[in-house]
Enzyme design. Structure first.
Site, PDB file in Angstrom:
ATOM      1  N   ARG A 113       5.696  79.361 -28.933  1.00 17.02           N
ATOM      2  CA  ARG A 113       6.449  79.399 -27.194  1.00 17.02           C
ATOM      3  C   ARG A 113       7.120  78.112 -26.874  1.00 17.02           C
ATOM      4  NH1 ARG A 113       4.326  74.318 -24.990  1.00 17.02           N
ATOM      5  NH2 ARG A 113       2.493  73.610 -25.234  1.00 17.02           N
ATOM      6  N   GLU A 212       1.679  76.714 -16.038  1.00 18.90           N
ATOM      7  CA  GLU A 212       1.892  75.241 -16.297  1.00 18.90           C
ATOM      8  C   GLU A 212       3.595  74.447 -15.959  1.00 18.90           C
ATOM      9  OE1 GLU A 212       0.933  71.704 -19.239  1.00 18.90           O
ATOM     10  OE2 GLU A 212      -0.406  72.717 -18.592  1.00 18.90           O
ATOM     11  N   ARG A 216       7.458  79.621 -19.677  1.00 21.42           N
ATOM     12  CA  ARG A 216       6.756  79.665 -20.764  1.00 21.42           C
ATOM     13  C   ARG A 216       6.970  80.611 -22.187  1.00 21.42           C
ATOM     14  NH1 ARG A 216       1.932  76.091 -22.072  1.00 21.42           N
ATOM     15  NH2 ARG A 216       3.222  73.884 -21.385  1.00 21.42           N
ATOM     16  N   CYS A 264       4.243  68.546 -18.307  1.00 21.15           N
ATOM     17  CA  CYS A 264       3.442  67.944 -18.864  1.00 21.15           C
ATOM     18  C   CYS A 264       4.328  67.036 -19.970  1.00 21.15           C
ATOM     19  CB  CYS A 264       2.294  68.379 -19.350  1.00 21.15           C
ATOM     20  SG  CYS A 264       1.079  66.594 -21.066  1.00 21.15           S
ATOM     21  N   THR A 266       3.611  65.602 -22.784  1.00 16.06           N
ATOM     22  CA  THR A 266       3.448  65.231 -23.911  1.00 16.06           C
ATOM     23  C   THR A 266       4.022  66.685 -23.908  1.00 16.06           C
ATOM     24  OG1 THR A 266       1.706  66.877 -23.799  1.00 16.06           O
ATOM     25  CG2 THR A 266       0.823  64.881 -23.705  1.00 16.06           C
ATOM     26  N   ARG A 273       5.919  74.602 -30.046  1.00 21.98           N
ATOM     27  CA  ARG A 273       4.576  74.791 -30.120  1.00 21.98           C
ATOM     28  C   ARG A 273       4.298  76.797 -31.179  1.00 21.98           C
ATOM     29  NH1 ARG A 273      -0.524  76.934 -29.947  1.00 21.98           N
ATOM     30  NH2 ARG A 273      -2.180  75.824 -31.577  1.00 21.98           N
ATOM     31  N   ARG A 303      -6.139  74.065 -34.945  1.00 24.22           N
ATOM     32  CA  ARG A 303      -6.927  74.125 -33.268  1.00 24.22           C
ATOM     33  C   ARG A 303      -8.020  75.573 -33.491  1.00 24.22           C
ATOM     34  NH1 ARG A 303      -3.383  74.645 -28.305  1.00 24.22           N
ATOM     35  NH2 ARG A 303      -2.625  72.770 -27.796  1.00 24.22           N
ATOM     36  N   GLU A 308      -6.744  75.678 -26.719  1.00 21.52           N
ATOM     37  CA  GLU A 308      -6.756  74.547 -27.350  1.00 21.52           C
ATOM     38  C   GLU A 308      -8.553  73.359 -27.152  1.00 21.52           C
ATOM     39  OE1 GLU A 308      -4.863  70.460 -24.928  1.00 21.52           O
ATOM     40  OE2 GLU A 308      -4.223  72.968 -24.683  1.00 21.52           O
TER      41      GLU A 308
END
Length: 356
Positions: A113, A212, A216, A264, A266, A273, A303, A308
């Site tokens: 993604r 988010e 995505r 975000c 990060t 990912r 994970r 998450e």
């Protein structure tokens, strides 16, 4: 006008606590961004509200990264381990990927993604209601232009039948509401209006709208053919980008320093990912700490398969690239392929060791 008083930051060990100092607060607390009227107080709301944040900050629009650069720049350099003068290079050329995951490896599925956001609209924490609906309206038109294996249907969350919604959730395709961080950061305002999911007929190419990030974009399929998944993702992103440009003249937010802009920090850079679900019974016996340490060395992140914060069940793990910024997409996918091959090989030895 004078800003609000310096807030008490509950996440004392967060990057926000480290970089939002009293002098910085005095300098920036009364700044309001142009695109979506975002403030530093809104940006750091999670770190102020909760004591469990590592990062603790979100951007409300592209302006936030510029207007609050005194906070974002050092924080991003710290989190991603990049230098102050680093630039980001994107590379989605699937033909550069060497080798593949060993076909005998116990890989259930592969998913890659990325996040994308369209210039001129706010990011999810700050986006106005009109902007959110504008993104959705634009994407409805853009999705209609997709052809071949990328063609599909957009399903808005508003007015979605419960049966359809539950099926999408069960398939692990659909995002759900209720994440405390997203709520506190302002990302679930006007829920579920302006949100939805697009997917092709095979459910191997998906796009979430206004979660988010504005977009995505996801490519996934059963088995471990990472190259095929990456190739479809690259074609899909390009097709969506071309379609958005054709419909609106707008492009994705892309920064020379920080790569693709995300809400975000990060996720800055590739926002990518790349992950597989793989069985590691040997490492399970050896202990999750051993797996975590090994993944760290291989630049991977393990994970549980329930997401998450979903924890771990059985011997199946979600293994993905750890980094987002400072490496190209091709490098990160290659790192994941090579790392998973290494883990699977080592797992066979550990199974012997533990007599499995």
């Amino acid at each position: 006008m004078s800003g609000e008083p310096f807030p008490e930051i509950k996440s004392k060990h967060s990057l926000v606590a480290k970089y939002v100092t009293q002098p910085i607060w005095e300098k920036l607390s009364s700044v309001v961004t142009k695109t979506s009227g975002f403030t530093l107080a809104k940006a750091i709301s999670c770190a102020v509200e909760y004591d469990d944040q590592h990062c603790g900050i979100y951007a409300g629009d592209w302006d936030s990264y510029k207007d609050f650069a005194d906070v974002f720049d050092p924080l991003i350099q710290d989190y991603h381990g990049i230098s102050a003068d680093a630039v980001h290079t994107s590379d989605m050329d699937a033909s550069k990927i060497q080798g593949t995951i060993d076909p005998s490896a116990p890989v259930h599925s592969t998913r890659i993604r990325v996040g994308r956001n369209i210039d001129g609209f706010g990011l999810s924490p700050g986006i106005t209601k009109d902007q959110r609906l504008g993104v959705e309206g634009l994407m409805k038109k853009a999705f209609a232009n997709l052809t071949g294996d990328l063609a599909g249907t957009y399903y808005p969350l508003t007015g979605m039948e419960e049966k359809v919604r539950q099926q999408l959730v069960d398939d692990h395709f659909l995002f759900v509401s209720g994440d405390k961080n997203l709520i506190t950061a302002g990302m679930e305002r006007d829920w579920p209006e302006g949100r939805g999911i697009f997917h092709n007929k095979e459910k191997t190419f998906l796009t979430w709208v206004n979660e988010e990030d504005q977009l995505r974009i996801i490519s996934m399929q059963k088995g471990g053919d990472v190259k095929a998944v990456f190739d479809r993702l690259a074609r899909g992103i390009q097709a969506v980008q071309d379609s958005v440009k054709k419909e609106s003249g707008k492009d994705f937010m892309l920064d020379a320093k920080y790569g693709f802009i995300h809400s975000c920090p990060t996720n800055l850079g590739t926002g990518m990912r790349a992950s597989v679900h793989v069985d590691l019974p040997g490492y399970t016996k050896e202990g999750v700490d051993a797996l975590k340490a090994r993944c760290e060395a291989l630049k991977l992140q393990p994970r549980g398969t329930r997401g998450e914060s979903g924890g771990q069940t059985g011997v199946t793990y979600d293994i993905s690239n750890k980094h987002r910024l400072g490496y190209s997409e091709v490098e990160l996918v290659q790192c994941m392929i090579d790392g998973v091959n290494t883990l699977v090989k080592e797992d066979i030895e550990l199974q012997k060791k533990h007599g499995l």
